[in-house]
Design an enzyme around this catalytic site. Sequence first.
Site, PDB file in Angstrom:
ATOM      1  N   GLY A 147       0.820  -1.203   0.000  1.00  0.00           N
ATOM      2  CA  GLY A 147       0.000   0.000   0.000  1.00  0.00           C
ATOM      3  C   GLY A 147       0.851   1.249   0.000  1.00  0.00           C
ATOM      4  N   ASN A 148       0.217   2.367   0.314  1.00  0.00           N
ATOM      5  CA  ASN A 148       0.937   3.635   0.373  1.00  0.00           C
ATOM      6  C   ASN A 148       0.345   4.495   1.482  1.00  0.00           C
ATOM      7  OD1 ASN A 148      -1.325   5.226  -0.845  1.00  0.00           O
ATOM      8  ND2 ASN A 148      -0.821   3.970  -2.646  1.00  0.00           N
ATOM      9  N   ARG A 149       0.874   5.694   1.635  1.00  0.00           N
ATOM     10  CA  ARG A 149       0.519   6.544   2.770  1.00  0.00           C
ATOM     11  C   ARG A 149      -0.684   7.455   2.510  1.00  0.00           C
ATOM     12  NH1 ARG A 149       4.873   6.670   6.420  1.00  0.00           N
ATOM     13  NH2 ARG A 149       6.821   5.826   5.576  1.00  0.00           N
ATOM     14  N   SER A 150      -1.333   7.320   1.378  1.00  0.00           N
ATOM     15  CA  SER A 150      -2.433   8.229   1.054  1.00  0.00           C
ATOM     16  C   SER A 150      -3.584   8.080   2.049  1.00  0.00           C
ATOM     17  CB  SER A 150      -2.947   7.955  -0.354  1.00  0.00           C
ATOM     18  OG  SER A 150      -4.075   8.769  -0.637  1.00  0.00           O
ATOM     19  N   ALA A 170      -3.785   7.679  -5.090  1.00  0.00           N
ATOM     20  CA  ALA A 170      -2.403   7.193  -5.136  1.00  0.00           C
ATOM     21  C   ALA A 170      -2.448   5.738  -5.581  1.00  0.00           C
ATOM     22  CB  ALA A 170      -1.746   7.331  -3.766  1.00  0.00           C
TER      23      ALA A 170
END
Length: 412
Positions: free
Chosen positions: A206-209, A273
């Site tokens: 995943g990502n930090r969005s 994102a």
Amino acid sequence: MRIVLGVGGGIAAYKVASLLRLFTEAGHDVTVIPTEASTRFVGTATWEALSGNPVSNSVFDDVHLVNHVRLGHEADLVVVAPATADLLAKAATGQAGDLLTNTLLMAHGPVLFAPAMHTEMWQHAATRANVEILRTRGAAVLEPASGRLTGADSGPGRLPEPQVIFEAAMALVQGRSDYQLPLAGRTVTISAGGTREPLDPVRFLGNRSSGKQGVALAVAARNAGATVRLLAAHMEVPAPAGVEVQRVETALELREAALAAAAGSDVVIMSAAVADFRPAEVSDTKIKKRDDTADPVITLVRNPDILQELVEQRNGSRSGAGQLIVGFAAETGDSQGDVLAYAEAKLQRKGCDLLVVNHVGTDKVFGQDSNAVVILSRAGSEPQEASGTKTEVSEAIIRRISFELNRVSPRA
């Protein structure tokens, strides 16, 4: 300012309580005139408590005050919400059977109708003719929002959100020609949040969005009068009211949803994102950590370039003419180039009309309440900077989009 707020007999009458609150909190003196039918949905006690003024729908109450004449004469603004098909017909034909219709005939100031009804009623030739008559006479009639209606129905006919009606009313009183709002009648698709690519049933890449910027964009587009479709990946904030929401998880799910939604949209804003890569294989069971086995090696494959596909779909379709596509670039600089250099190259490679550039990092943009962006244009316009809260940045982006839509050729 003295405002008369007429309330029609539709289930959306409950939303008008929030509109009344917006007017009173802005310091305006509001007299509510509900139709008899509307009191079956919201009682007069509610309107009196929220407005601080007595409420009546009869021309025979307080006859000595001649309210059926006085209220329209004294009002700086008359707003009717929800404006049902019945009310629009009565107003267009000049009927005066109750206090509200009398007041509409006597109104000297601007009049704003916010329709709400089932789609078939709104699209019926009789209703469209009545709306045209009212507009010809100088009244402002907002386009209804699209979305879930009473029961299982869905389509154009929802009451616009209270904030949308409020802003339209204020613009109308100020004599601005944009009282119908810059994106009225437009459909805007917005992706938000971060995609998650599963490794196994419990793990993902995943990502930090957080989704905050995408949600703020949805609110800004909604408040500008647009019908908003929000394609929501993982978000740490709730989706706003008054928009259509479709949940997605992976980049492939977002791709399918975006290509389908874009086909009927005037504007597509890809602020999500999206993971560039996904695991080549996804385990059906949790990957175990065991001393007797080697550490797993995760092979990644590229995800499709959704933004580029949207541009290709638009350019290859006659129905896509005039569609505006906006990309987002979360960039970091390195020894090979700075953030804007990478962003300019991405803009030309993707072919979208506008690119909103973020300089990201572990303590920048993701999850924060403020943002600073640069808006790049493929048409060669000077880069535009916008900063502040994510709400303020979103409003600047929507204003730029509205400007681009009003140009003769947005992609020239």
